[in-house]
Design an enzyme around this catalytic site. Sequence first.
Site, PDB file in Angstrom:
ATOM      1  N   ARG A 157       0.838  -1.211   0.000  1.00 19.52           N
ATOM      2  CA  ARG A 157       0.000   0.000   0.000  1.00 19.52           C
ATOM      3  C   ARG A 157       0.875   1.264   0.000  1.00 19.52           C
ATOM      4  O   ARG A 157       0.572   2.243   0.676  1.00 19.52           O
ATOM      5  CB  ARG A 157      -0.944   0.038   1.207  1.00 19.52           C
ATOM      6  CG  ARG A 157      -1.978  -1.065   1.234  1.00 19.52           C
ATOM      7  CD  ARG A 157      -2.986  -0.894   0.094  1.00 19.52           C
ATOM      8  NE  ARG A 157      -4.126  -1.777   0.251  1.00 19.52           N
ATOM      9  CZ  ARG A 157      -4.198  -3.020  -0.220  1.00 19.52           C
ATOM     10  NH1 ARG A 157      -3.188  -3.542  -0.891  1.00 19.52           N
ATOM     11  NH2 ARG A 157      -5.293  -3.741  -0.039  1.00 19.52           N
ATOM     12  N   SER A 231     -10.865  -0.990   2.975  1.00 25.41           N
ATOM     13  CA  SER A 231     -10.110  -1.184   4.222  1.00 25.41           C
ATOM     14  C   SER A 231      -9.770   0.189   4.777  1.00 25.41           C
ATOM     15  O   SER A 231      -9.151   0.992   4.079  1.00 25.41           O
ATOM     16  CB  SER A 231      -8.800  -1.924   3.964  1.00 25.41           C
ATOM     17  OG  SER A 231      -9.036  -3.197   3.453  1.00 25.41           O
ATOM     18  N   GLU A 326      -5.350   3.398   6.043  1.00 23.60           N
ATOM     19  CA  GLU A 326      -5.146   3.287   4.603  1.00 23.60           C
ATOM     20  C   GLU A 326      -5.868   4.451   3.926  1.00 23.60           C
ATOM     21  O   GLU A 326      -5.408   5.000   2.938  1.00 23.60           O
ATOM     22  CB  GLU A 326      -5.677   1.940   4.092  1.00 23.60           C
ATOM     23  CG  GLU A 326      -5.348   1.737   2.634  1.00 23.60           C
ATOM     24  CD  GLU A 326      -6.096   0.593   1.981  1.00 23.60           C
ATOM     25  OE1 GLU A 326      -6.030  -0.533   2.477  1.00 23.60           O
ATOM     26  OE2 GLU A 326      -6.746   0.857   0.957  1.00 23.60           O
TER      27      GLU A 326
END
Length: 330
Positions: A157, A231, A326
């Site tokens: 990520r 998420s 995130e």
Amino acid sequence: MIHTTFGTTATADRYIEVSQKEQLLDLICNGTLDNTPLLIIGSGSNIIFTRHFNGTVLHLTNKGITLRSNDSESDSLLVEAAAGEEWDTFVQHCINHGWYGTENLAAIPGTVGAAPVQNVGAYGLEAKDIIHSVKAIHIATGFQRTLSNHECQFGYRDSIFKNALKGQYIIWSVTFHLRSTFSPNTQYKALSDALAQQGITTPTARQLADTITSVRWSKLPRPEETGSAGSFFKNPIVSAEQYQQLLTQYPDIVAYPSGDQYKLSAGWLIDRAGWKGRTMGHCGVYPKQALVLTNLGGCTGNEILALSDAITSDIQNKFGVTLQKEAIII
Ligand code: EPU
């Protein structure tokens, strides 16, 4: 008005939609983008607004998916997609044209241009595994630069666009390295289980993408039904030593090796801490996947932030693990 998949709207000093490169270069040349905080958005699938944005929001809507090269001997294809294409439109287009490799990333909300920024990933594949290069426009000068996969410095990520080059470039298109022969990637357990349940041993690309899509929507809320940013947290990466300590205390902890460290399942931590299905004000923790925070109707960005702070400090206290978001908070 800026719309996000979380289901809130926000305002900014200025909102500009850009579909043509000349338009973007004009904005750069005439100084429109000078001295203003700039926020580049695709479909708003990973952003939570807590306030008015004091700056310019640039919404990229450029389109186009083009086969750039097809080396039949090596089975290798290069496909360039415009940043403003919806990610799943791109995935479906590739499958329909017999360009393989994107299937495991089917049904991810968001745009092509956002994929390299946070190196989106799901079901055993990350965008970095299929990205060949990224074309980006330098905001200060208007020069175009092509960054190779290696230059993008992809991580979990993560990429150079969130670090050294943050705020400096606008991703204009992404070129993917795909194949004309299909070879399914079915290692992810939830995926292999779902295929086995259907009695499929060797899926076609269409069967694989469709199975991934149904696995995805069995665990995650559909953006058109329930507001969320996917998420909300990243899966935290901890040292082998910390993992061993946690394992002694919690023998059923879910973790995956990541180099010489371990990636813990944030969903498991939040679930185990008793947050799954809990609500706070107008938001809550999704009952089927604790990593996802949802808008129960009329939730503000600040409410979601309060819930996320409460979860983060509880996880810190209970497990000594720091959760990182995130989602991007404005
Ligand atoms: N788990 C729980 N409780 C929960 C959620 C998960 O115990 O409430 C445990 C279960 O053991 C489960 C395991 O965690 O088997 C893994 O869960 P899942 O397969 O849902 O994956 P994840 O690690 O929670 C990541 C990505 C998702 C991606 C899935 C599937 C991140 C931050 N999230 O979630 O990405 O779809 O894997 O590959 O890495 C996104 O980024 O928005 C996103 C949805």
